[in-house]
Design a protein around this motif. Structure first.
Motif, mmCIF file in Angstrom:
data_model
loop_
_atom_site.group_PDB
_atom_site.id
_atom_site.type_symbol
_atom_site.label_atom_id
_atom_site.label_comp_id
_atom_site.label_asym_id
_atom_site.label_seq_id
_atom_site.Cartn_x
_atom_site.Cartn_y
_atom_site.Cartn_z
ATOM 1 N N LEU A 224 0.822 -1.207 0.000
ATOM 2 C CA LEU A 224 0.000 0.000 0.000
ATOM 3 C C LEU A 224 0.861 1.265 0.000
ATOM 4 C CD1 LEU A 224 -2.763 -1.151 2.505
ATOM 5 C CD2 LEU A 224 -2.996 -0.846 0.034
ATOM 6 N N ALA A 225 1.987 1.208 0.709
ATOM 7 C CA ALA A 225 2.877 2.374 0.741
ATOM 8 C C ALA A 225 3.464 2.649 -0.640
ATOM 9 C CB ALA A 225 3.998 2.145 1.754
ATOM 10 N N ILE A 226 3.959 1.624 -1.307
ATOM 11 C CA ILE A 226 4.603 1.808 -2.613
ATOM 12 C C ILE A 226 3.574 2.129 -3.705
ATOM 13 C CG2 ILE A 226 5.810 0.539 -4.443
ATOM 14 C CD1 ILE A 226 7.563 -0.692 -2.290
ATOM 15 N N MET A 227 2.415 1.507 -3.646
ATOM 16 C CA MET A 227 1.404 1.785 -4.652
ATOM 17 C C MET A 227 0.842 3.207 -4.536
ATOM 18 S SD MET A 227 -0.700 -1.848 -4.865
ATOM 19 C CE MET A 227 -1.924 -1.185 -5.959
ATOM 20 N N SER A 228 0.937 3.799 -3.352
ATOM 21 C CA SER A 228 0.369 5.135 -3.134
ATOM 22 C C SER A 228 1.420 6.231 -3.034
ATOM 23 C CB SER A 228 -0.466 5.138 -1.851
ATOM 24 O OG SER A 228 0.361 4.922 -0.708
ATOM 25 N N SER A 254 -13.971 1.291 0.679
ATOM 26 C CA SER A 254 -14.777 1.957 -0.353
ATOM 27 C C SER A 254 -14.409 1.496 -1.760
ATOM 28 C CB SER A 254 -14.612 3.480 -0.250
ATOM 29 O OG SER A 254 -13.264 3.865 -0.492
ATOM 30 N N LYS A 255 -13.219 0.915 -1.925
ATOM 31 C CA LYS A 255 -12.764 0.416 -3.233
ATOM 32 C C LYS A 255 -12.218 -1.006 -3.051
ATOM 33 C CE LYS A 255 -11.277 5.106 -4.410
ATOM 34 N NZ LYS A 255 -11.258 5.660 -3.024
ATOM 35 N N PRO A 256 -13.086 -1.993 -2.961
ATOM 36 C CA PRO A 256 -12.670 -3.379 -2.673
ATOM 37 C C PRO A 256 -11.634 -3.939 -3.639
ATOM 38 C CG PRO A 256 -15.045 -3.154 -2.468
ATOM 39 C CD PRO A 256 -14.549 -1.875 -3.063
ATOM 40 N N LYS A 257 -11.524 -3.412 -4.850
ATOM 41 C CA LYS A 257 -10.532 -3.899 -5.806
ATOM 42 C C LYS A 257 -9.111 -3.742 -5.273
ATOM 43 C CE LYS A 257 -10.278 0.533 -8.277
ATOM 44 N NZ LYS A 257 -10.488 1.232 -9.572
ATOM 45 N N LEU A 258 -8.923 -2.831 -4.321
ATOM 46 C CA LEU A 258 -7.593 -2.616 -3.742
ATOM 47 C C LEU A 258 -7.113 -3.825 -2.945
ATOM 48 C CD1 LEU A 258 -8.064 1.077 -2.519
ATOM 49 C CD2 LEU A 258 -6.749 0.314 -4.505
ATOM 50 N N PHE A 259 -8.048 -4.682 -2.531
ATOM 51 C CA PHE A 259 -7.664 -5.877 -1.781
ATOM 52 C C PHE A 259 -6.941 -6.894 -2.670
ATOM 53 C CE2 PHE A 259 -10.859 -4.397 1.265
ATOM 54 C CZ PHE A 259 -10.240 -4.695 2.468
ATOM 55 N N ILE A 260 -7.176 -6.849 -3.975
ATOM 56 C CA ILE A 260 -6.629 -7.888 -4.864
ATOM 57 C C ILE A 260 -5.099 -7.930 -4.822
ATOM 58 C CG2 ILE A 260 -6.518 -8.761 -7.228
ATOM 59 C CD1 ILE A 260 -9.273 -7.486 -7.692
ATOM 60 N N PRO A 261 -4.385 -6.819 -5.088
ATOM 61 C CA PRO A 261 -2.916 -6.891 -5.027
ATOM 62 C C PRO A 261 -2.399 -7.183 -3.621
ATOM 63 C CG PRO A 261 -3.649 -4.615 -5.349
ATOM 64 C CD PRO A 261 -4.845 -5.489 -5.563
ATOM 65 N N VAL A 262 -3.105 -6.695 -2.608
ATOM 66 C CA VAL A 262 -2.689 -6.945 -1.216
ATOM 67 C C VAL A 262 -2.776 -8.436 -0.903
ATOM 68 C CG1 VAL A 262 -3.344 -6.589 1.200
ATOM 69 C CG2 VAL A 262 -3.264 -4.651 -0.366
ATOM 70 N N ILE A 263 -3.863 -9.071 -1.309
ATOM 71 C CA ILE A 263 -4.060 -10.503 -1.038
ATOM 72 C C ILE A 263 -3.026 -11.346 -1.783
ATOM 73 C CG2 ILE A 263 -5.617 -12.436 -1.523
ATOM 74 C CD1 ILE A 263 -7.938 -10.538 -0.810
ATOM 75 N N LYS A 327 2.610 -3.142 -8.058
ATOM 76 C CA LYS A 327 2.475 -1.799 -8.640
ATOM 77 C C LYS A 327 2.597 -1.864 -10.155
ATOM 78 C CE LYS A 327 4.521 2.834 -8.593
ATOM 79 N NZ LYS A 327 4.812 2.871 -10.027
ATOM 80 N N TYR A 328 3.543 -2.619 -10.645
ATOM 81 C CA TYR A 328 3.740 -2.733 -12.092
ATOM 82 C C TYR A 328 2.521 -3.374 -12.764
ATOM 83 C CZ TYR A 328 5.436 -4.405 -16.586
ATOM 84 O OH TYR A 328 5.550 -4.673 -17.933
ATOM 85 N N ILE A 329 2.023 -4.461 -12.155
ATOM 86 C CA ILE A 329 0.901 -5.187 -12.763
ATOM 87 C C ILE A 329 -0.405 -4.398 -12.684
ATOM 88 C CG2 ILE A 329 -0.567 -7.230 -12.582
ATOM 89 C CD1 ILE A 329 1.898 -8.801 -11.693
ATOM 90 N N PHE A 330 -0.760 -3.950 -11.479
ATOM 91 C CA PHE A 330 -2.091 -3.392 -11.267
ATOM 92 C C PHE A 330 -2.194 -1.900 -11.578
ATOM 93 C CE2 PHE A 330 -2.290 -7.339 -8.935
ATOM 94 C CZ PHE A 330 -3.578 -7.790 -9.212
ATOM 95 N N ILE A 331 -1.098 -1.157 -11.466
ATOM 96 C CA ILE A 331 -1.151 0.278 -11.761
ATOM 97 C C ILE A 331 -0.579 0.582 -13.142
ATOM 98 C CG2 ILE A 331 -0.281 2.561 -11.105
ATOM 99 C CD1 ILE A 331 -0.504 1.761 -8.216
ATOM 100 N N ASP A 332 0.639 0.112 -13.388
ATOM 101 C CA ASP A 332 1.306 0.474 -14.642
ATOM 102 C C ASP A 332 0.779 -0.313 -15.846
ATOM 103 O OD1 ASP A 332 2.828 2.109 -13.037
ATOM 104 O OD2 ASP A 332 4.472 0.675 -12.846
ATOM 105 N N LYS A 333 0.525 -1.604 -15.684
ATOM 106 C CA LYS A 333 0.183 -2.454 -16.820
ATOM 107 C C LYS A 333 -1.334 -2.560 -17.022
ATOM 108 C CE LYS A 333 2.129 -5.070 -20.020
ATOM 109 N NZ LYS A 333 3.087 -4.500 -20.988
ATOM 110 N N LEU A 334 -2.036 -3.118 -16.037
ATOM 111 C CA LEU A 334 -3.474 -3.336 -16.183
ATOM 112 C C LEU A 334 -4.303 -2.080 -15.928
ATOM 113 C CD1 LEU A 334 -3.856 -6.798 -14.375
ATOM 114 C CD2 LEU A 334 -3.587 -6.358 -16.821
ATOM 115 N N GLN A 335 -3.734 -1.161 -15.177
ATOM 116 C CA GLN A 335 -4.439 0.074 -14.789
ATOM 117 C C GLN A 335 -5.777 -0.229 -14.098
ATOM 118 O OE1 GLN A 335 -4.603 2.466 -18.384
ATOM 119 N NE2 GLN A 335 -2.473 3.107 -18.138
ATOM 120 N N LEU A 336 -5.791 -1.332 -13.375
ATOM 121 C CA LEU A 336 -6.969 -1.689 -12.594
ATOM 122 C C LEU A 336 -7.077 -0.815 -11.343
ATOM 123 C CD1 LEU A 336 -9.368 -3.673 -12.186
ATOM 124 C CD2 LEU A 336 -7.792 -5.169 -10.948
ATOM 125 N N VAL A 337 -5.906 -0.401 -10.864
ATOM 126 C CA VAL A 337 -5.825 0.452 -9.685
ATOM 127 C C VAL A 337 -5.081 1.737 -10.058
ATOM 128 C CG1 VAL A 337 -4.840 0.659 -7.353
ATOM 129 C CG2 VAL A 337 -5.828 -1.520 -8.109
#
Length: 347
Positions: A224-228, A254-263, A327-337
């Motif tokens: 969470l620290a690095i992604m934010s 409020s944004k349950p999708k954030l649990f995916i990379p954490v899990i 971070k690379y997968i969910f923010i940079d690549k998929l842009q899911l987060v």
């Protein structure tokens, strides 16, 4: 006294959060310095400090009950009465050879249950006693609330022992699977309204299971620290892992999708922790990186060679690597987060 005006949800939150606060206040001093004190020459000042942090742990039921009373907006008399009842029913006091002995921090499950029952008893007697409550309320809450707690104490001890035995047996039988599951569970707990410390302590989570749980929390905080990091200040960046990732609770819920990379990240880290045989205690299990309690406890509790390297891999290299990958997968690549999903208000 305004507890009767609280909703059921607020009442329940006060019970959970008050007990969590008590656990942190009473057990944190020993968690930070007990290992260090044990390794030092036992001169008088070291013995005194050891006595101080040891007795602080036995004050857990008193502190927890008073914290609950404060959150429920009870007065001083009501909170203090609850504290007496919870202390009596906590299991901290035992009888040996006709002597009353204070030791340990009590049965956490029964402390939580007693604070709940004593809160209700306090509200009832506050209404019934009227102007006489200053005289009779401490006795009434002690006898009724504490008496109910004494009745439930053996049951809670049995439940706590059974849960601990099941988790321990499962960890011994399938350490990798349990490591993954515990990593996920505690990563989710740390960003939920529930207390990871309270739950770990309540079920007596120890050994490799405790190590995996702690690693899950550490990994969640670093992910969470690095992604934010693009959205939050350096102070908030550090607060994720040296404080608690619970600061992201509102964003996560409020944004349950954030649990995916954490899990995902915590599952991998929990599995690695079990494979490397990282161990912990019930307190370290739920506390993450704050005060370096997790790594220090693992360093002192884990067996085998190469312990220093294993601790570095488990608590630093793997969590950071997983955070960068997420971070690379969910923010940079998929842009899911998006980083802004994790933006925190400045304080």
């Amino acid at each position: 006294m305004e507890a009767r005006k609280l909703s059921k949800k607020e009442f329940g939150s006060a019970i959970l959060n008050g007990n969590a606060s008590g656990i942190i206040v009473a057990l944190m001093p020993a968690a930070i310095v007990s290992q260090l004190l044990a390794a030092m020459p036992q001169i008088e000042i070291v013995k005194t400090l050891t006595m101080m942090v040891t007795l602080a742990q036995s004050a857990l039921p008193i502190i927890a009950a008073f914290a609950v009373g404060t959150l429920l907006k009870f007065g001083t008399v009501e909170s203090a009465s609850m504290a007496l009842a919870t202390f009596i029913a906590s299991g901290v006091v035992t009888v040996h050879g006709g002597q009353y002995v204070i030791s340990g921090s009590g049965v956490i499950l029964n402390i939580m249950l007693t604070t709940f029952m004593a809160s209700i008893v306090t509200i009832v007697f506050h209404k019934l006693l009227g102007q006489l409550r200053a005289v009779f309320e401490p006795l009434a809450v002690l006898v009724v609330g504490g008496g109910l707690g004494l009745l439930t104490l053996p049951v809670m001890v049995a439940i706590q022992d059974a849960i601990g035995a099941v988790v321990d047996a499962a960890t011994q039988t399938a350490p990798l699977v349990m490591g993954i599951l515990l990593g996920i569970i505690f990563a989710v707990l740390i960003v939920s309204p529930l207390s990871s410390v309270g739950i770990a302590t309540a079920i007596g989570l120890t050994g490799i299971g405790a190590g995996a749980a702690n690693t899950g929390i550490v990994t969640a905080s670093i992910v969470l620290a690095i992604m934010s990091m693009k959205e939050n200040s350096w102070g908030l960046f550090i607060a994720h892992f040296m404080g608690s990732p619970k600061i992201q609770m509102a964003n996560m819920l409020s944004k349950p999708k954030l649990f995916i990379p954490v899990i995902i990240a915590s599952a991998v880290a929990g599995g690695v922790s079990s494979v490397l045989s990282m161990s912990g205690t019930p307190f370290s299990a739920g506390f993450g990186m704050s005060g370096f309690i997790g790594p220090i406890t693992a360093l002192n509790e884990s067996a085998g060679s190469g312990i220093g390297l294993r601790v570095i891999l488990t608590f630093f290299i793997v969590p950071i690597a997983m955070a960068l990958i997420m971070k690379y997968i969910f923010i940079d690549k998929l842009q899911l987060v998006e980083s802004k999903d994790l933006k925190l208000p400045e304080v």
